[in-house]
Design a protein around this motif. Structure first.
Motif, short mmCIF file in Angstrom:
data_model
loop_
_atom_site.label_atom_id
_atom_site.label_comp_id
_atom_site.label_asym_id
_atom_site.label_seq_id
_atom_site.Cartn_x
_atom_site.Cartn_y
_atom_site.Cartn_z
N HIS A 108 -74.99 -20.09 -82.29
CA HIS A 108 -75.01 -19.36 -81.02
C HIS A 108 -73.77 -19.65 -80.17
N GLY A 109 -73.41 -20.92 -80.04
CA GLY A 109 -72.25 -21.26 -79.22
C GLY A 109 -70.96 -20.69 -79.78
N THR A 110 -70.84 -20.72 -81.11
CA THR A 110 -69.65 -20.15 -81.74
C THR A 110 -69.57 -18.65 -81.49
N LEU A 111 -70.69 -17.97 -81.57
CA LEU A 111 -70.71 -16.53 -81.30
C LEU A 111 -70.26 -16.24 -79.87
N ASN A 112 -70.81 -16.95 -78.90
CA ASN A 112 -70.41 -16.73 -77.51
C ASN A 112 -68.92 -17.01 -77.33
N ALA A 113 -68.42 -18.05 -77.99
CA ALA A 113 -67.01 -18.40 -77.86
C ALA A 113 -66.10 -17.30 -78.41
N ILE A 114 -66.48 -16.75 -79.56
CA ILE A 114 -65.68 -15.68 -80.15
C ILE A 114 -65.77 -14.41 -79.31
N PHE A 167 -56.55 -15.60 -66.23
CA PHE A 167 -57.80 -16.21 -66.70
C PHE A 167 -58.03 -15.90 -68.16
N LEU A 168 -57.83 -14.64 -68.56
CA LEU A 168 -58.02 -14.27 -69.97
C LEU A 168 -57.08 -15.07 -70.86
N ASP A 169 -55.86 -15.25 -70.42
CA ASP A 169 -54.90 -16.03 -71.20
C ASP A 169 -55.36 -17.48 -71.32
N TRP A 170 -55.92 -18.02 -70.26
CA TRP A 170 -56.44 -19.40 -70.30
C TRP A 170 -57.57 -19.51 -71.32
N VAL A 171 -58.47 -18.54 -71.32
CA VAL A 171 -59.57 -18.56 -72.30
C VAL A 171 -59.03 -18.53 -73.72
N LEU A 172 -58.07 -17.65 -73.98
CA LEU A 172 -57.52 -17.54 -75.33
C LEU A 172 -56.81 -18.82 -75.75
N LYS A 173 -56.06 -19.43 -74.84
CA LYS A 173 -55.35 -20.67 -75.17
C LYS A 173 -56.31 -21.83 -75.37
N LEU A 174 -57.36 -21.90 -74.55
CA LEU A 174 -58.36 -22.96 -74.72
C LEU A 174 -59.04 -22.82 -76.07
N ARG A 175 -59.44 -21.61 -76.43
CA ARG A 175 -60.09 -21.40 -77.73
C ARG A 175 -59.19 -21.84 -78.88
N ALA A 176 -57.92 -21.43 -78.79
CA ALA A 176 -56.99 -21.79 -79.86
C ALA A 176 -56.80 -23.30 -79.95
N ARG A 177 -56.71 -23.94 -78.80
CA ARG A 177 -56.48 -25.38 -78.77
C ARG A 177 -57.61 -26.16 -79.41
N THR A 184 -61.88 -14.17 -84.33
CA THR A 184 -62.63 -12.97 -84.69
C THR A 184 -63.95 -13.32 -85.37
N LEU A 185 -64.89 -12.39 -85.32
CA LEU A 185 -66.15 -12.56 -86.04
C LEU A 185 -65.94 -12.54 -87.54
N SER A 186 -64.93 -11.83 -88.00
CA SER A 186 -64.68 -11.77 -89.45
C SER A 186 -64.36 -13.15 -90.02
N GLU A 187 -63.80 -14.03 -89.19
CA GLU A 187 -63.46 -15.38 -89.66
C GLU A 187 -64.70 -16.22 -89.93
N ILE A 188 -65.86 -15.82 -89.42
CA ILE A 188 -67.10 -16.54 -89.73
C ILE A 188 -68.01 -15.69 -90.62
N GLY A 189 -67.43 -14.71 -91.29
CA GLY A 189 -68.16 -13.95 -92.29
C GLY A 189 -68.96 -12.77 -91.79
#
Length: 384
Positions: free
Chosen positions: A280-286, A319-329, A335-340
């Protein structure tokens, strides 16, 4: 730093507070608690030590751990059977969201005659349960993400309908919570990242909800400030107790704040979790940046204010850029495709999302086609 809080329930926070568990059981009338947890934790000294402490204090404790990561109605029913067979009088809900949600559900249903699905969060279904027959719960989270320790609901998969169902009762709120950062130190970095982003999603969606609830809004902003300052540290320096304490606090704050409502992240994550058995957490994060982009027309000014509170440039893009950089870090997939997960069932997911209770407080009332498109964009990695 140790403290006792009483909002929204009794909370004991601080290092080594787990040592107080036997006394807290006695305080809330438990002589024979059932400790409900997941099978991974059940095999660890973390649980064995708690059982030994309770046994040394004269408590007739037992462990139930037959729980899936996305818990099912069968898991709850098996837990109810264990509770009744052992003549238990309370529940210690121990672990991440699965252990907490099943533990709370067992405590509510063990004394009832109505079936689990009768308490789905719709209308006044909760009145079907006899409140006086609900057992007390002590909640002990070992992850900083779901906030289920201060929630009045549980997410349980109805396998026959292939959907996640929100089970609700006001008395499901645990009587006491132990927030001990040392219990989260052993959580692997990927799970620390995913659960931490789940906490962010709770605070963020509560903040963006259109409902009038200034108290929840303020809690959500501070929860996100704590996450911004401490999530990366908790992932990269797992033994940092200050970061772990801050993340436990932010998780609890997120679940307190989402009394104001959630939104499209959760409306999509629930069917995706039910259909694909994904975390669930991974889905929300993606899903987070895709939902932000889809909601932009309704939340642009609000997100700009939030960005300022987090020390960013006061605009949506910052803010969107911060979210994207935090996720990458911290290693969150983009993407959802990366988790199948592919887009083959996007229309089905869209139809399920539009009827999910979380959709009611999304800033924009998306239809099923719009939800399907957001899911498809999250598969393809297209923000706009």
């Amino acid at each position: 730093m140790n403290a006792d809080w009483n909002y929204p329930t009794a909370i004991r926070i601080g290092d080594r507070r787990i040592g107080e568990l036997p006394a807290i059981c006695r305080e809330f009338g438990m002589a024979a608690p059932l400790l409900v947890t997941d099978p991974g934790l059940a095999r660890l000294p973390l649980v064995a030590g708690r059982v030994a402490d309770c046994e040394a204090a004269g408590l007739n404790i037992a462990v139930f751990s037959d729980i899936k990561p996305n818990p099912t109605g069968d898991n709850v029913r098996d837990g109810i059977d264990a509770f009744r067979r052992g003549a238990h009088d309370g529940v210690i809900a121990f672990g991440g969201g699965s252990g907490l949600d099943v533990g709370k559900s067992v405590a509510v249903l063990a004394g009832q005659t109505c079936p689990l699905w009768d308490l789905e969060d719709a209308g006044d279904n909760w009145r079907r349960a006899e409140a006086a027959r609900i057992a007390p719960v002590i909640a002990v989270p070992t992850t900083a993400g779901t906030g289920s320790e201060v929630g009045r609901a549980a997410l349980i998969v109805n396998r026959s309908e292939q959907r996640k169902v929100i089970i609700f009762h006001p008395r499901m709120l645990p009587a006491c919570v132990i927030l001990d950062p040392e219990l989260t130190v052993g959580l692997p970095p990927p799970m620390t990242a995913a659960t931490g982003m789940d906490a962010l999603s709770h605070n963020l969606e509560a903040y963006c909800s259109p409902l009038f609830h200034p108290m929840a809004e303020g809690i959500a902003v501070e929860g996100m400030r704590l996450i911004a300052g401490h999530l990366a540290t908790a992932v990269e320096a797992p033994a940092d107790l200050d970061a772990r304490r801050a993340m436990l606090t932010a998780s609890t704050m997120g679940a307190t704040a989402f009394q104001r409502g959630l939104g499209a992240m959760h409306a999509l994550a629930h069917p995706l979790g039910a259909l694909y058995d994904a975390h669930h957490g991974t889905l929300n994060a993606i899903l987070m940046p895709y939902v932000l982009a889809a909601n932009r027309a309704a939340i642009d000014a609000r997100i700009a204010r939030l960005a300022r509170c987090l020390g960013l440039a006061p605009d949506f893009d910052a803010f969107l850029d911060w979210v994207l950089k935090l996720r990458a870090r911290i290693g969150i997939p983009h993407t959802l495709s990366e988790i199948g997960i592919d887009a083959a069932r996007a229309d089905e997911i869209g139809g399920m999302a539009v009827t999910d209770p979380s959709a009611a407080t999304n800033p924009i009332a998306f239809d099923a086609a719009a939800y399907a498109e957001i899911a498809a964009r999250a598969v393809r990695g297209e923000l706009g």
